[in-house]
Design an enzyme around this catalytic site. Structure first.
Site, PDB file in Angstrom:
ATOM      1  N   PHE A  38     -11.145  64.382  37.454  1.00 51.75           N
ATOM      2  CA  PHE A  38     -10.920  65.620  36.693  1.00 51.75           C
ATOM      3  C   PHE A  38     -10.163  65.282  35.415  1.00 51.75           C
ATOM      4  CE2 PHE A  38      -8.290  69.222  35.412  1.00 51.75           C
ATOM      5  CZ  PHE A  38      -9.268  70.200  35.270  1.00 51.75           C
ATOM      6  N   ASP A  54      -5.910  58.292  32.642  1.00 49.74           N
ATOM      7  CA  ASP A  54      -5.540  59.702  32.517  1.00 49.74           C
ATOM      8  C   ASP A  54      -4.351  59.918  33.445  1.00 49.74           C
ATOM      9  OD1 ASP A  54      -5.174  62.404  32.793  1.00 49.74           O
ATOM     10  OD2 ASP A  54      -7.301  62.901  33.033  1.00 49.74           O
ATOM     11  N   LYS A  84       1.009  67.812  31.506  1.00 52.86           N
ATOM     12  CA  LYS A  84       1.782  68.414  32.600  1.00 52.86           C
ATOM     13  C   LYS A  84       3.295  68.150  32.481  1.00 52.86           C
ATOM     14  CE  LYS A  84      -1.894  69.450  35.672  1.00 52.86           C
ATOM     15  NZ  LYS A  84      -3.169  68.741  35.578  1.00 52.86           N
TER      16      LYS A  84
END
Ligand SMILES: *Cc1c(COP(=O)(O)O)cnc(C)c1O
Length: 398
Positions: free
Chosen positions: A134, A219, A248
């Site tokens: 993702f 990532d 995040k």
């Protein structure tokens, strides 16, 4: 004409949300507008690394807001210079581009790899990504993602992403061609249900990408900023990627993300990359406050120990209820429920004032604040224990 009648209706209905309105948060707790308190083991999806409304972040934002909110990305500002320098000093990378979301940072990583391919590899542009991966919700990052549910959506996808299988080096090798420029992955697949790439696989990938002159892109939007007990996950494997993205946790709750690259790879030219709010001092001040806190002696060591503690408590809980394995690292963990009861458990937990996440029907994911206390972990385990006991009793009756 449809005209929103309730406050909820004026927002696009993009996900199933409980009809509760949150008004306040502090540390590991959130309160709704009725005054009900919730223990939060989601923390804005692994975003609030210091918990809700940490005073160091609140104070940094307040102070910066009175000084300078944004001068334009066409000018330097002190906070972004300081934050970029701090990230470079703390990592294996040489340059930083700030973004506003993880997806945007990943878009930047994809563009940077393509630029590198155009300059150094005869126009190679394909990026090998992974099934289950993702990378975000923009068109290119959805195309890079290996999420099954994305496949039929928003066709045609952005071309140039080929999907290998995590922890299977042969599946990566089979996809390498003259068109390949990079391999991109999450060191732990978070949204897929917390599936770690093994340190061995990450080492093999680094060797393979070196051998073929390919870039390795991590990532670390979910795994970065202390989430796995080290500042960056790549440190566990003892390798260094060429490009990394952060999001995040880096802003401690505010929209901040970053694209980092080594000097050899950092090849954007004027006009290639930019953005109105990118690197604005208000968000960078929050990022600096986060890094300062995580840099305090013993902060990360303590977060790593707390992760081991949570892992062992989850293992005991699993043994008591005959559930499956506990996966992940640091404070990014999942519990295998062995049955598709995740959303039912999440709903009951919500009723009882406990916020949990089920990224897959048969798994629960835990991503508390990095400074969550043992007492809060005990409170979560007790709450979940009671729900699992009820669910087990219901199954035995049925
Ligand atoms: C959350 C996430 C993203 C997307 O970040 P946004 O800020 O939601 O755009 C990308 N990659 C990973 C690994 C993530 O966990």
């Amino acid at each position: 004409m449809f005209k929103a009648t309730r406050p909820f209706d004026a927002l696009m209905d993009i996900t199933a949300r409980p009809q509760t309105v949150f008004v306040r948060g502090k540390g590991s707790y959130l309160w709704d507008d009725k005054g009900k308190r919730y223990l939060d083991f989601i923390q804005g999806w692994a975003v609030n690394c210091l918990g809700h409304a940490p005073s160091c972040v609140a104070e940094a934002i307040a102070a910066q807001a009175t000084q300078l909110i944004t001068p334009s990305p066409a000018y330097y500002n002190a906070a972004s210079l300081k934050l970029a320098k701090a990230l470079v000093d703390l990592s294996c990378f040489d340059q930083v581009f700030f973004a506003n979301s993880g997806a945007e940072a990943n878009e930047g990583a994809i563009k940077l790899a393509r630029k590198y391919g155009a300059q150094h590899k005869g126009g190679a542009y394909e990026i090998i990504t992974f099934q289950g991966g993702f990378h975000g919700r923009t068109l290119a990052t959805m195309s890079a993602s290996g999420k099954k549910a994305f496949e039929p959506l928003f066709e045609p996808k952005v071309a140039g992403f080929r999907k290998a299988r995590l922890n299977e080096l042969a599946s990566v090798k089979a996809l390498i061609s003259d068109a390949t420029v990079a391999v991109m992955l999450e060191p732990i697949q978070g949204e897929a249900g917390v599936w770690p790439a093994s340190d061995k696989f990450l080492n093999e990938l680094r060797a393979l990408t070196h051998e073929h002159g390919l870039l390795l892109i991590f990532d670390e939007v979910q795994t970065g900023i202390g989430r796995t007990g080290r500042l960056f996950h790549y440190e566990h494997a003892g390798i260094t990627p060429d490009i990394m993205t952060l999001g995040k946790g880096i802003g401690g709750g505010v929209p901040l993300a970053a694209l980092l690259a080594t000097e050899q790879v950092s090849c954007f030219e004027h006009g290639d990359q930019g953005g109105t709010f990118n690197g604005n001092p208000l968000m960078c001040a929050a990022g600096l406050a986060v890094l300062e806190e995580l840099g305090k002696p013993a902060f990360l060591k303590s977060a790593a120990e707390t992760g081991l503690h949570l892992e062992s408590e989850l293992q005991k809980l699993s043994a008591r209820h005959g559930l499956g394995e506990v996966r992940g690292r640091g404070l990014l963990l999942a519990l295998d429920l062995k049955l598709p009861i995740g959303s039912a458990i999440v709903a009951q937990a919500f009723e009882s004032g406990l916020l949990l996440n089920s990224p897959q029907p048969d798994a629960l994911r835990f991503m508390p604040a990095l400074n969550v206390t043992r007492e809060e972990i005990a409170e979560m385990i007790d709450g979940l224990d009671a729900i699992l006991t009820k669910a087990g009793a219901a199954r035995r009756v049925a």
